[in-house]
Design a protein around this motif. Structure first.
Motif, PDB file in Angstrom:
ATOM      1  N   LEU A 187     -20.324 -29.529  30.469  1.00 19.29           N
ATOM      2  CA  LEU A 187     -20.596 -28.039  31.732  1.00 19.29           C
ATOM      3  C   LEU A 187     -18.489 -28.326  31.807  1.00 19.29           C
ATOM      4  O   LEU A 187     -18.119 -27.490  32.236  1.00 19.29           O
ATOM      5  CB  LEU A 187     -20.941 -28.647  33.127  1.00 19.29           C
ATOM      6  CG  LEU A 187     -21.813 -27.445  33.487  1.00 19.29           C
ATOM      7  CD1 LEU A 187     -22.993 -26.585  32.146  1.00 19.29           C
ATOM      8  CD2 LEU A 187     -22.619 -28.309  34.644  1.00 19.29           C
ATOM      9  N   ASP A 242     -21.056 -16.778  35.496  1.00 16.79           N
ATOM     10  CA  ASP A 242     -21.695 -18.356  35.716  1.00 16.79           C
ATOM     11  C   ASP A 242     -21.870 -18.581  36.766  1.00 16.79           C
ATOM     12  O   ASP A 242     -20.509 -19.322  37.011  1.00 16.79           O
ATOM     13  CB  ASP A 242     -21.062 -19.372  33.985  1.00 16.79           C
ATOM     14  CG  ASP A 242     -21.869 -20.260  33.486  1.00 16.79           C
ATOM     15  OD1 ASP A 242     -22.599 -20.633  35.170  1.00 16.79           O
ATOM     16  OD2 ASP A 242     -22.141 -20.375  32.686  1.00 16.79           O
ATOM     17  N   ASP A 254     -17.348 -26.197  29.086  1.00 14.81           N
ATOM     18  CA  ASP A 254     -17.814 -25.001  29.300  1.00 14.81           C
ATOM     19  C   ASP A 254     -16.578 -24.437  30.127  1.00 14.81           C
ATOM     20  O   ASP A 254     -16.696 -23.219  30.191  1.00 14.81           O
ATOM     21  CB  ASP A 254     -18.853 -24.884  29.461  1.00 14.81           C
ATOM     22  CG  ASP A 254     -19.487 -25.348  28.512  1.00 14.81           C
ATOM     23  OD1 ASP A 254     -19.498 -25.023  27.552  1.00 14.81           O
ATOM     24  OD2 ASP A 254     -21.045 -25.700  28.637  1.00 14.81           O
ATOM     25  N   ARG A 287     -29.112 -25.368  31.833  1.00 17.79           N
ATOM     26  CA  ARG A 287     -28.262 -26.101  32.683  1.00 17.79           C
ATOM     27  C   ARG A 287     -29.004 -26.885  34.070  1.00 17.79           C
ATOM     28  O   ARG A 287     -30.048 -26.079  34.683  1.00 17.79           O
ATOM     29  CB  ARG A 287     -27.835 -24.651  33.880  1.00 17.79           C
ATOM     30  CG  ARG A 287     -27.303 -24.057  33.057  1.00 17.79           C
ATOM     31  CD  ARG A 287     -25.306 -24.871  32.754  1.00 17.79           C
ATOM     32  NE  ARG A 287     -24.464 -23.890  33.057  1.00 17.79           N
ATOM     33  CZ  ARG A 287     -23.951 -23.491  31.942  1.00 17.79           C
ATOM     34  NH1 ARG A 287     -24.707 -24.387  31.072  1.00 17.79           N
ATOM     35  NH2 ARG A 287     -22.873 -23.014  30.999  1.00 17.79           N
ATOM     36  N   PRO A 324     -27.942 -28.170  26.921  1.00 15.87           N
ATOM     37  CA  PRO A 324     -27.022 -27.710  28.153  1.00 15.87           C
ATOM     38  C   PRO A 324     -27.113 -26.144  28.533  1.00 15.87           C
ATOM     39  O   PRO A 324     -26.452 -25.933  30.038  1.00 15.87           O
ATOM     40  CB  PRO A 324     -25.611 -28.074  28.151  1.00 15.87           C
ATOM     41  CG  PRO A 324     -25.256 -28.262  25.892  1.00 15.87           C
ATOM     42  CD  PRO A 324     -26.679 -28.414  25.779  1.00 15.87           C
ATOM     43  N   GLU A 325     -27.252 -25.518  27.303  1.00 16.13           N
ATOM     44  CA  GLU A 325     -27.353 -23.773  27.801  1.00 16.13           C
ATOM     45  C   GLU A 325     -27.958 -23.624  29.038  1.00 16.13           C
ATOM     46  O   GLU A 325     -28.068 -22.664  29.762  1.00 16.13           O
ATOM     47  CB  GLU A 325     -27.440 -23.127  27.049  1.00 16.13           C
ATOM     48  CG  GLU A 325     -28.779 -23.602  26.393  1.00 16.13           C
ATOM     49  CD  GLU A 325     -28.654 -24.423  25.331  1.00 16.13           C
ATOM     50  OE1 GLU A 325     -30.246 -24.276  24.301  1.00 16.13           O
ATOM     51  OE2 GLU A 325     -28.014 -24.738  25.009  1.00 16.13           O
ATOM     52  N   THR A 360     -28.964 -28.954  37.203  1.00 15.66           N
ATOM     53  CA  THR A 360     -27.423 -28.244  38.009  1.00 15.66           C
ATOM     54  C   THR A 360     -28.013 -27.324  39.360  1.00 15.66           C
ATOM     55  O   THR A 360     -27.926 -25.998  38.789  1.00 15.66           O
ATOM     56  CB  THR A 360     -26.830 -27.332  36.804  1.00 15.66           C
ATOM     57  OG1 THR A 360     -26.499 -28.110  35.722  1.00 15.66           O
ATOM     58  CG2 THR A 360     -25.327 -27.107  37.176  1.00 15.66           C
ATOM     59  N   SER A 378     -24.728 -26.746  41.570  1.00 14.94           N
ATOM     60  CA  SER A 378     -23.514 -26.345  41.852  1.00 14.94           C
ATOM     61  C   SER A 378     -22.865 -25.409  42.530  1.00 14.94           C
ATOM     62  O   SER A 378     -22.164 -25.271  42.643  1.00 14.94           O
ATOM     63  CB  SER A 378     -22.336 -26.260  39.977  1.00 14.94           C
ATOM     64  OG  SER A 378     -22.917 -25.220  39.328  1.00 14.94           O
ATOM     65  N   TYR A 428     -22.541 -21.345  37.994  1.00 13.62           N
ATOM     66  CA  TYR A 428     -22.519 -22.567  37.637  1.00 13.62           C
ATOM     67  C   TYR A 428     -21.125 -22.828  38.084  1.00 13.62           C
ATOM     68  O   TYR A 428     -21.036 -24.359  37.981  1.00 13.62           O
ATOM     69  CB  TYR A 428     -23.698 -22.853  36.486  1.00 13.62           C
ATOM     70  CG  TYR A 428     -25.187 -22.930  36.423  1.00 13.62           C
ATOM     71  CD1 TYR A 428     -26.060 -23.589  37.196  1.00 13.62           C
ATOM     72  CD2 TYR A 428     -26.194 -21.793  35.907  1.00 13.62           C
ATOM     73  CE1 TYR A 428     -27.395 -23.015  37.617  1.00 13.62           C
ATOM     74  CE2 TYR A 428     -26.853 -21.450  36.250  1.00 13.62           C
ATOM     75  CZ  TYR A 428     -28.093 -22.274  36.340  1.00 13.62           C
ATOM     76  OH  TYR A 428     -29.640 -22.333  36.563  1.00 13.62           O
ATOM     77  N   TYR A 484     -23.690 -34.360  29.321  1.00 18.19           N
ATOM     78  CA  TYR A 484     -24.351 -32.826  30.255  1.00 18.19           C
ATOM     79  C   TYR A 484     -22.774 -32.336  30.865  1.00 18.19           C
ATOM     80  O   TYR A 484     -22.218 -31.605  30.851  1.00 18.19           O
ATOM     81  CB  TYR A 484     -25.302 -33.254  30.174  1.00 18.19           C
ATOM     82  CG  TYR A 484     -25.795 -31.492  31.337  1.00 18.19           C
ATOM     83  CD1 TYR A 484     -25.923 -30.122  30.327  1.00 18.19           C
ATOM     84  CD2 TYR A 484     -25.667 -31.739  32.688  1.00 18.19           C
ATOM     85  CE1 TYR A 484     -25.309 -29.236  31.051  1.00 18.19           C
ATOM     86  CE2 TYR A 484     -25.620 -30.419  33.500  1.00 18.19           C
ATOM     87  CZ  TYR A 484     -26.209 -29.508  32.532  1.00 18.19           C
ATOM     88  OH  TYR A 484     -26.340 -27.936  33.478  1.00 18.19           O
TER      89      TYR A 484
END
Length: 480
Positions: free
Chosen positions: A226, A253, A229, A134, A131-132, A137, A139, A255, A222
């Protein structure tokens, strides 16, 4: 269109020109003007129908609506004796306005975009390990930065009464931040009514090159990660804001910043099993949630009512593919969904569940009109169909204070018909987008994807003249 030639003293004419120039700095190149739709049937949606009422439009707004209005001397008048006024229709989930995402002729659906020019082969993306990295993604992408009035689809859908759209980018698992737009404007920013209105999540499972997340279970994990996170990111920012001195500043970040901006998320829920999964997932994510799809909603009406989530129903009803192999035998489930999906809106309306319509896979105006009519034939009342295309969509996206009904002070997005909306013989005579007047019935038919055809017929300010059947002021109208 004929030019306005004054028959007035020079002083008055000069004053009028100065006023128009000043106003153009506020509303682009269009000077303020007024139109009164007189003695029409007005379907307000927010309240009772008005059988003989006048709607006054000025400077992009509904200045007033009622049965005993005094029409100002500077208004152009439309005789509404045989006409019905509705709020402009809203597509509750689309890519309208993002020209690059318009499907090729004969294609349909979101995610079938064709680039305007041939592109070189892309360099393969590096393998995603977790997931790091991304994966897929987007977003942070904003529909508000992507929309343009040059999208060839807009003219065709305006012609059947659509004036607004909840437009979202279309790519990846997190597709990006949507915007509520009007379907006209001199430039892209002129089209934006409100943004961001949500973050669309698609749960796509392809294009991962055998890396993470690689499967539906991985994609759901995932998305969950997120938002965990995001919660940690927001806590770290709050701690830093309270104790700047001596506290390490959290890394930016973009995202997660995109996720944080979204007032709601949109989750796909087309199949019955997916509906169950997304209702539970929404509770876990603790985000205001809208479900979209719902073709198998007929199997989950009670559960959807209990969940109390707004719904977006795809008008592209399941049908046998036009070019399918005649020897292919559909499964019982396919036949059941084809038969029952158009009845979902009527079942939800009866249960008191709030929903709106969108048109994924139905980019032609005629298809959208036919599919709305199919829902009505399956039991949905005309009033509920109109509400799903107007006020309900505006409520779901938090813009009912400016769109969705024929009320004083709202944006002048209107559709004026001769006949009831969505009937085969009904003619859309006038469409107002942000107060700008279009005459669909006087424009040659557009190409299937909504392109081509002549430009709009607009009415500038005039001295209390009636509009005749050509869309121009009848009689002298104070001009040569």
């Amino acid at each position: 269109m004929k030019r306005l030639l004054g028959r007035r003293p020079c002083g008055a004419l000069c004053a009028g020109l100065l006023f128009a120039i000043a106003a153009s700095s506020i509303r682009g190149a269009d000077a303020p003007w007024a139109v009164a739709i007189r003695d029409a049937k007005v379907v307000t949606v927010s309240g009772a129908e008005l059988p003989h009422a006048t709607v006054l439009v000025r400077d992009g707004l509904i200045e007033d609506v009622g049965s005993n209005l005094t029409i100002p001397a500077d208004a152009w008048v439309i005789d509404g004796g045989a006409l019905t006024v509705y709020p402009g229709f809203i597509n509750a989930l689309s890519t309208w306005g993002i020209a690059e995402l318009a499907p090729a002729a004969g294609a349909g659906g979101r995610g079938t975009a064709t680039p305007a020019t041939a592109q070189p082969a892309a360099t393969p993306a590096p393998r995603v390990h977790g997931p790091e990295d991304r994966p897929q993604t987007h977003s942070y992408e904003r529909a508000a930065d992507l929309v343009k009035p040059t999208d060839r689809r807009l003219e065709g859908v305006r012609a059947i009464g659509f004036t607004s759209s909840a437009t979202f980018p279309n790519g990846g698992i997190f597709a990006g931040l949507g915007a509520l737009i009007n379907l006209d404007g001199q430039r892209g920013p002129d089209m934006v009514v409100a943004q961001p209105v949500g973050e669309q999540i698609t749960l796509r499972t392809g294009g991962f090159r055998s890396g993470f997340p690689g499967s539906l279970m991985g994609v759901i994990s995932y998305v969950r990660q997120l938002y965990l996170d995001l919660d940690q990111y927001q806590q770290a920012k709050a701690i830093y804001a309270a104790h700047v001195s001596g506290t390490p500043m959290p890394d930016y970040d973009h995202y997660l910043e995109g996720l944080a901006e979204a007032p709601r998320i949109l989750l796909p829920a087309d199949e019955s099993q997916q509906i169950d999964r997304m209702v539970a997932f929404a509770k876990e994510l603790k985000q205001p949630t809208v479900l979209y799809g719902l073709h198998e909603g007929f199997q989950r009406i009670d559960e959807l009512k209990q969940a109390n989530m707004p719904l977006l129903i795809n008008l592209h009803w399941p049908e046998r593919p036009r070019e399918s192999n005649p020897a292919d035998v559909p499964s019982l489930r396919e036949l059941e969904v084809r038969a029952n999906a158009p009845g979902v809106p009527a079942l939800l309306a009866k249960a008191g569940v709030r929903f709106a319509f969108y048109s994924e896979g139905s980019e032609t105006a005629n298809d959208i009109k036919r599919q709305v009519k199919k829902a009505m034939d399956a039991g949905l009342s005309r009033a509920d169909a109109i509400r799903a295309l107007t006020l309900s969509a505006a409520e779901i996206y938090g813009v009912s204070d400016r769109l969705g009904s024929v009320d004083k002070g709202k944006i002048a997005n209107l559709v004026v018909t001769k006949g009831d909306a969505f009937e085969d013989k009904t003619i859309v005579e006038y469409v107002f987008v942000d107060g700008k007047l279009f005459r669909p019935s006087k424009v040659p038919p557009a190409s299937p994807a909504g392109g081509g055809g002549a430009g709009p017929r607009t009415a500038p300010a005039g001295a209390n003249a009636d509009l005749d059947e050509s869309g121009e002021p009848g009689g002298d109208g104070g001009r040569n």
